[in-house]
Enzyme design. Structure first.
Site, short mmCIF file in Angstrom:
data_model
loop_
_atom_site.label_atom_id
_atom_site.label_comp_id
_atom_site.label_asym_id
_atom_site.label_seq_id
_atom_site.Cartn_x
_atom_site.Cartn_y
_atom_site.Cartn_z
N ASN A 1 -5.50 7.16 -5.92
CA ASN A 1 -6.20 8.42 -5.58
C ASN A 1 -5.47 9.64 -6.11
O ASN A 1 -5.12 10.55 -5.37
CB ASN A 1 -6.44 8.52 -4.06
N LEU B 1 -4.50 9.42 7.99
CA LEU B 1 -5.80 8.75 8.11
C LEU B 1 -5.64 7.28 7.76
O LEU B 1 -4.93 6.96 6.81
CB LEU B 1 -6.83 9.40 7.19
N HIS C 1 0.87 -1.21 0.00
CA HIS C 1 0.00 0.00 0.00
C HIS C 1 0.89 1.24 0.00
O HIS C 1 1.49 1.57 1.02
CB HIS C 1 -0.90 0.02 1.24
N HIS D 1 1.36 5.45 -1.77
CA HIS D 1 0.94 6.57 -2.63
C HIS D 1 2.19 7.14 -3.29
O HIS D 1 3.05 7.70 -2.61
CB HIS D 1 0.26 7.66 -1.80
N LEU D 2 2.26 6.99 -4.61
CA LEU D 2 3.43 7.51 -5.33
C LEU D 2 3.15 8.85 -6.00
O LEU D 2 4.06 9.48 -6.53
CB LEU D 2 3.91 6.49 -6.37
N ARG D 3 1.87 9.29 -6.00
CA ARG D 3 1.49 10.58 -6.60
C ARG D 3 1.83 10.61 -8.09
O ARG D 3 1.97 9.58 -8.73
CB ARG D 3 2.14 11.75 -5.86
N HIS E 1 -10.34 1.19 2.27
CA HIS E 1 -10.11 2.22 3.29
C HIS E 1 -11.27 2.11 4.27
O HIS E 1 -12.38 2.54 3.97
CB HIS E 1 -10.03 3.62 2.67
N ALA F 1 -3.61 15.08 5.46
CA ALA F 1 -3.37 13.79 6.13
C ALA F 1 -2.38 12.98 5.30
O ALA F 1 -2.55 12.84 4.09
CB ALA F 1 -4.68 13.04 6.26
N HIS G 1 -4.27 -0.43 6.22
CA HIS G 1 -3.75 0.39 7.33
C HIS G 1 -4.61 0.29 8.58
O HIS G 1 -5.18 1.28 9.04
CB HIS G 1 -3.54 1.85 6.91
N LYS H 1 -9.71 -0.39 -5.36
CA LYS H 1 -9.68 0.26 -4.05
C LYS H 1 -11.00 0.93 -3.74
O LYS H 1 -11.51 1.71 -4.55
CB LYS H 1 -8.56 1.32 -4.06
N HIS I 1 3.07 14.66 1.27
CA HIS I 1 2.51 15.97 0.96
C HIS I 1 3.65 16.97 1.18
O HIS I 1 4.46 16.78 2.10
CB HIS I 1 1.36 16.32 1.92
N ASP J 1 1.60 2.75 3.47
CA ASP J 1 0.75 3.93 3.31
C ASP J 1 1.59 5.21 3.28
O ASP J 1 1.14 6.26 3.73
CB ASP J 1 -0.32 4.02 4.41
C1 NCD Z 1 -3.47 9.26 2.06
C2 NCD Z 1 -3.09 10.28 0.98
O1 NCD Z 1 -2.60 11.36 1.34
O2 NCD Z 1 -3.29 9.99 -0.19
N1 NCD Z 1 -3.39 9.88 3.35
C3 NCD Z 1 -3.25 9.25 4.53
O3 NCD Z 1 -3.28 9.92 5.56
N2 NCD Z 1 -3.05 7.97 4.62
C4 NCD Z 1 -4.81 8.69 1.77
C5 NCD Z 1 -5.15 7.48 2.59
O4 NCD Z 1 -4.55 6.41 2.44
O5 NCD Z 1 -6.07 7.57 3.41
ZN ZN Z 2 -3.23 5.14 1.77
#
Ligand code: NCD
Ligand code: ZN
Length: 347
Positions: free
Chosen positions: A43, A221, A15, A17-19, A138, A265, A176, A101, A253, A249
């Site tokens: 996302n 989150l 899990h 997030h690579l943006r 989620h 978050a 998570h 997802k 940011h 996760d």
């Molecule tokens: C994640 C994100 O910023 O994309 N943020 C987080 O706090 N984990 C989204 C997510 O997995 O809830």
């Molecule tokens: Zn996540």
């Protein structure tokens, strides 16, 4: 005698997030350095809802890495109320994505187009059950009446329990997990139900959010919970059960977006993720179970071959920098300014 180094089968991150764009270029090498494969969250803005979008995103991820990185992104499809069973199955059969997802609408970053009522996606979920495709969840309700610290436990009780009853063969990863309730549910469910666990939910309880002042870099989150929940999640992770596996996760940011009157978050833990997990497993007297958690349970659950090759963690202190700046983007990593007792050896 204490271990001086630890060799592990090459691990995966189930899990992350690579943006996209400049942020992707800044963060992808950190994940590729630590992990052979990763389940990449969809996302983006706009979210990855089609086979074409996922294939394009996968190409951009590989383009952000050195040609010999060896990293394999495992893509996911973002479910909306309009999720089309045919499109979902096609992406799976064509090996573009491995999972879909479920974000409850407005649960977290870029989830405005998420699912407003799980009943809306039952046709998609039934198809996924039939073709044995994994659903990543989620697990938080979003109704404002439910306290933010209770949203996961209420989701497990009201939504997940019903989903598992209605679609008993659907393969589900509760992402998570942060609570005793989630850990207990997964442990007692059938073998088609599993969970990922992040480093931050093993290290932090909710006091960390308010330690001497408001701490935006501890905010993610689902939000970190009470100490008894942290202990339950640590017990699950280190239990050796194949139902629990590594999912960072990591959710970067920019520093200014975290240190804000309305901070985003997400915790950027990719740079020292394995070091962070190793610290916890050692504290729990379970370092011999780290390999299963990091390198075996997830691949077996997803029905994917285990990685070949090994990585080595040396027992050497590593100082986590206060900031990591790449390509003009300033990020604050998890454990910033702290020292961890393990270090991933260079290849
Ligand atoms: C994640 C994100 O910023 O994309 N943020 C987080 O706090 N984990 C989204 C997510 O997995 O809830
Ligand atoms: Zn996540």
């Amino acid at each position: 005698m204490a271990l001086e180094s630890l060799a592990l089968r090459r691990p995966d991150d189930w899990h992350v997030h690579l943006r996209d764009g400049d942020m992707l270029a800044a963060v992808a090498p950190w994940t590729a350095r630590q992990f052979a494969r990763a389940i990449v969250m969809p996302n983006l803005d706009p979210p990855v809802t089609s086979v074409a979008a996922a294939a394009g995103y996968r190409a951009r991820i590989l383009g952000a890495l050195a040609p010999d990185s060896g990293f394999e992104p495992l893509m996911t499809c973002y479910l909306t109320d309009q999720a089309d069973p045919d499109e979902i199955e096609r992406g799976f059969r064509e090996h573009v994505w491995v999972a879909a997802k479920l974000y409850p609408a407005n649960a977290t970053t870029n989830s405005a187009l998420g699912v407003t009522d799980i009943a809306n996606i039952y046709p998609a979920l039934e198809r996924m059950q039939a073709c044995r495709m994994v659903l990543c969840v989620h697990g938080e309700v979003t109704v404002p009446q439910v306290d933010v610290f209770d949203r996961e436990a209420v989701f497990v009780e009201r939504v997940l329990a019903r989903l598992v009853r209605d679609l008993p063969e659907l393969r589900i990863v509760l992402e998570h997990i942060t609570t005793q309730e989630a850990a207990d549910f997964v442990e007692h469910a059938g073998p088609n139900i599993a969970a990922t666990i992040t480093p931050q939910h093993l290290h932090l309880n909710r006091n960390a959010l308010f330690a001497g002042g408001l701490r935006p870099h501890a905010y993610c989150l689902p939000v970190v919970k009470r100490e008894r929940h942290r202990q339950a999640v640590r017990a699950a992770a280190t239990s050796g059960s194949p139902k629990f596996f590594l999912g960072t996760d990591s959710a970067p940011h920019p520093r200014h977006a975290k240190e804000s009157a309305c901070g985003c978050a997400g915790i950027f833990n990719a740079p020292f993720a394995l070091e962070s997990y190793a610290t916890v497993f050692e504290e729990e007297g379970a370092i011999d179970r780290l390999e299963g958690f990091a390198s075996e349970h997830g691949a077996r659950f997803y029905g994917i071959e285990l990685n070949q090759g090994t990585i080595v963690l040396d027992r050497v202190d590593v100082e986590v920098p206060e900031r990591i700046t790449t390509g003009g983007i300033e990020l604050v990593p998890f454990h910033a300014g702290q020292r961890l007792g393990w270090r991933l050896a260079a290849e």
